[in-house]
Design a protein around this motif. Sequence first.
Motif, PDB file in Angstrom:
ATOM      1  N   PRO B  16     -42.725  40.374   9.135  1.00 46.83           N
ATOM      2  CA  PRO B  16     -43.221  41.662   8.633  1.00 46.83           C
ATOM      3  C   PRO B  16     -43.604  41.584   7.158  1.00 46.83           C
ATOM      4  CG  PRO B  16     -41.246  41.984   9.948  1.00 46.83           C
ATOM      5  CD  PRO B  16     -41.430  40.501   9.809  1.00 46.83           C
ATOM      6  N   ALA B  17     -42.810  40.832   6.356  1.00 48.29           N
ATOM      7  CA  ALA B  17     -43.125  40.726   4.926  1.00 48.29           C
ATOM      8  C   ALA B  17     -44.443  40.000   4.716  1.00 48.29           C
ATOM      9  CB  ALA B  17     -41.992  40.006   4.188  1.00 48.29           C
ATOM     10  N   THR B  20     -47.221  42.343   5.552  1.00 55.77           N
ATOM     11  CA  THR B  20     -47.434  43.294   4.457  1.00 55.77           C
ATOM     12  C   THR B  20     -48.167  42.627   3.299  1.00 55.77           C
ATOM     13  OG1 THR B  20     -45.402  44.397   5.091  1.00 55.77           O
ATOM     14  CG2 THR B  20     -46.284  44.942   2.927  1.00 55.77           C
ATOM     15  N   ALA B  21     -47.771  41.378   2.983  1.00 53.15           N
ATOM     16  CA  ALA B  21     -48.422  40.661   1.877  1.00 53.15           C
ATOM     17  C   ALA B  21     -49.908  40.477   2.168  1.00 53.15           C
ATOM     18  CB  ALA B  21     -47.737  39.316   1.647  1.00 53.15           C
ATOM     19  N   TRP B  23     -51.755  42.313   4.095  1.00 54.86           N
ATOM     20  CA  TRP B  23     -52.377  43.638   4.032  1.00 54.86           C
ATOM     21  C   TRP B  23     -52.608  44.046   2.570  1.00 54.86           C
ATOM     22  CZ3 TRP B  23     -50.539  48.207   1.896  1.00 54.86           C
ATOM     23  CH2 TRP B  23     -51.227  49.359   2.247  1.00 54.86           C
ATOM     24  N   LEU B  24     -51.652  43.701   1.731  1.00 57.03           N
ATOM     25  CA  LEU B  24     -51.795  44.024   0.310  1.00 57.03           C
ATOM     26  C   LEU B  24     -52.965  43.266  -0.298  1.00 57.03           C
ATOM     27  CD1 LEU B  24     -48.036  43.981  -0.726  1.00 57.03           C
ATOM     28  CD2 LEU B  24     -49.544  45.978  -0.726  1.00 57.03           C
ATOM     29  N   ARG B  25     -53.116  41.994   0.056  1.00 58.57           N
ATOM     30  CA  ARG B  25     -54.223  41.210  -0.477  1.00 58.57           C
ATOM     31  C   ARG B  25     -55.563  41.788  -0.060  1.00 58.57           C
ATOM     32  NH1 ARG B  25     -52.905  36.674  -3.038  1.00 58.57           N
ATOM     33  NH2 ARG B  25     -50.950  35.678  -2.456  1.00 58.57           N
ATOM     34  N   ALA B  27     -56.287  44.799   0.244  1.00 52.09           N
ATOM     35  CA  ALA B  27     -56.531  46.112  -0.363  1.00 52.09           C
ATOM     36  C   ALA B  27     -57.418  46.036  -1.596  1.00 52.09           C
ATOM     37  CB  ALA B  27     -55.203  46.775  -0.723  1.00 52.09           C
ATOM     38  N   ILE B  32     -54.176  40.156  -7.875  1.00 47.34           N
ATOM     39  CA  ILE B  32     -52.921  40.825  -8.211  1.00 47.34           C
ATOM     40  C   ILE B  32     -51.711  39.986  -7.810  1.00 47.34           C
ATOM     41  CG2 ILE B  32     -53.861  43.160  -8.127  1.00 47.34           C
ATOM     42  CD1 ILE B  32     -52.673  43.400  -5.285  1.00 47.34           C
ATOM     43  N   PHE B  33     -50.607  40.202  -8.538  1.00 46.70           N
ATOM     44  CA  PHE B  33     -49.309  39.605  -8.234  1.00 46.70           C
ATOM     45  C   PHE B  33     -49.421  38.104  -7.982  1.00 46.70           C
ATOM     46  CE2 PHE B  33     -48.802  44.111  -7.365  1.00 46.70           C
ATOM     47  CZ  PHE B  33     -47.623  44.383  -8.036  1.00 46.70           C
ATOM     48  N   THR B  34     -50.032  37.407  -8.938  1.00 48.23           N
ATOM     49  CA  THR B  34     -50.225  35.963  -8.767  1.00 48.23           C
ATOM     50  C   THR B  34     -49.027  35.165  -9.254  1.00 48.23           C
ATOM     51  OG1 THR B  34     -51.306  35.885 -10.917  1.00 48.23           O
ATOM     52  CG2 THR B  34     -52.739  36.089  -9.000  1.00 48.23           C
TER      53      THR B  34
END
Lengths: 477, 260
Positions: B16-17, B20-21, B23-25, B27, B32-34
């Motif tokens: 699941p994580a 989510t990661a 899906w975040l990418r 967006a 981001i969050f590199t």
Amino acid sequence: MVYRSTLRGERFTFATLPELLAKANEVKSGDQLAGLAARSERERVAAKLALADVRVAEIAATAVVEDAVTEAVSVPADPASFAEIASLTVGELRESVLEPGFRQRWSGGLHATITPEIAAACAKLMSNLDLVVAAAPLRRTTRCRNTMGGAGVFGSRIQPNHPTDSVRGIMLSALDGLAFGCGDAMIGVNPATESVPVIGEVLRGVHELIARLGIPTQSCVLAHVTTQLAALEAGAPVDLLFQSVAGTEAANASFGIDLGLLARGREAVLAHHAERAGEFAGDQVMYFETGQGSALSAEAHHGVDQLTLEARAQAVARLYDPFLVNSVVGFIGPEYLADSVQITRAGLEDHFVGKLMGVPTGVDVCYTNHADADQNTNDNLLVLLASAGCTFVMAIPAGDDVMLNYQTTSYHDVVSARRTLGLRTAPEFEFWLAEMGIRCDGRPGSGAHGLPTSLAELASALEDSGALRALLPGGVA
Amino acid sequence: MTEHLELCAPFADPTPAERTAAWLRAATPARIFTGRAGSSYHTATLLALRGDHAAARDAVSTPLDLDAPGMAALADRFPWTVVATMADSRHRYLRRPDLGRRLTPQARQTIRAAHGPGPDVQLVIGDGLSSTAVHAQVPALLPLVHEGCAVRGWSVGRPIVVRQCRVGVLNEIGDLLDPAVVVLLIGERPGLATAESLSAYLAYRPRPGHTDADRNLLSNIHRAGIPVREAASRIVGLVEALMADGRSGVAVKEPAALES
């Protein structure tokens, strides 16, 4: 009035003050494009020599352009205070500005009487290091939702742009920046569209982020001033009202603005803030952007060089008691600033002339992919400006603006500059960072607090925290 | 970018994580969050930035290729007039935007000879700062815009292709042909994320002396920005708004999204 000088036995004459100012400028491709630049390096230095002997009073008495901007910004505000410098030559003014005691006179009101043409003339006689050492003590403190410009404060604007103005994408970029301790100057979005409903949606999204996390910073969406006012009218919250400004009436007309429109916009936002009692620490509600070359780009430079016009643009901003002003130095392209040498010089000049006039100036340290510059040269200017007391810089993910298609300074870069030079964020913001467990020195936050610093941490934080999830419109997959 | 795309690809059995990661990418194309090495980038991030900058620098110097497969097919459907500005080389184009706004005398003659005056809409294609963007977007976008105009009963002039083109060319086209609305599709300066981003500039009866304040702009037309189908419908909506208002520029706001 003809200006003359002799360099190494060679005589030079300059027919007008605008010609003298233009030829005394350091090399800029934009001045060459406009046909205003010195034709040789000898002529450039000869112009500097002649300019060094011109009296400050004479510059104040000469209109370089006949227009509404000149009427508004080129007359010294306070004749009594102006008398202190009126009889100096530009060369003597440069030496005076470099004295350690200058700061007291400047903060005692001298800054308000310095016209943009005087500031630009002075800058033309200064070396790059002069521009750093002279600007550093000139601190201009301003307040909106927090306090910018204090001693040792190096602010940053989170610029979380998204190619289609996706509020979710904007929030994620902003969260990344907040986790780095960036964003005290503002969270300021350049929108891809001028649609009033979209601008309203982004304004509400950023406002919500700030409210939910209790961040002492301000939001801004950099649409045209009329679009922001239409969004405000439709009920969107506006912290800072933005507009690009230039140094001539005609260039401002090409931006679709005049001085009256800006004054009315400011009044509208002040009235709006009065209805949001308790949210604001001060009355500075305007945010302006400038940049050398914008008047020429609009074919509205009237034969005046781009540094003088940049100083006039910042003097236009000064009329509205701005919270922050940003010279977007490398954005406009190589036809105005050809390479990193010119961008570096212009960044230092823009910052200095702003500070000398009492403007809370920051710089978007940046370059485009068609200019002869790169991230290494950008790093250099960032360190120079951080040393010069620059009020704020931009902060975006990896320095790569995915909407405006140019490169600026990153979250990482801002923290590296702060670490290297021992600088800090705005005091209210620093307090908030401490409460959140976010460290400003590049080390990760402590314990269960802080914000995630990697995608994996963010993913699991989103699973655990309803507060974080609530920030992302449309929920989490 | 490649880094992002690879991580968006389906995992054999994503947790699941990980889901989510990914899906975040998706967006945002922003990096981001590199992660961090001290306060600096991880080595992979730093070198990815260098690689993308190298590609963007190269895109600026790539010439417009009308024989590229998509462009050649388009020319068969919409026989266009090809002209050039006074900027006679890429180096001069970059340093002299004034020359990129002016057609050569030969170009003015060619346009006068090949085009009738006064269409409702005149479509113009300019290389701008990225021919790569024109190659990528125009073959799909131009037919959609053309069709949208035709459906509304507007007369549409044959397209004009302008080499070494700046936005100000709009004024010369308006002066030569007097169309009600000129739509210029032009390559934006390449960013790190993409060199394929196109802009559409629209002007109502453009004339010499008009500036950006007299124009409307739809930017970021590319796969990860505004996709061509949406772009076409928004361009046509803007044309309609300009015609209804009898003017263009900051006073005309884009109508609420017609479709997504």
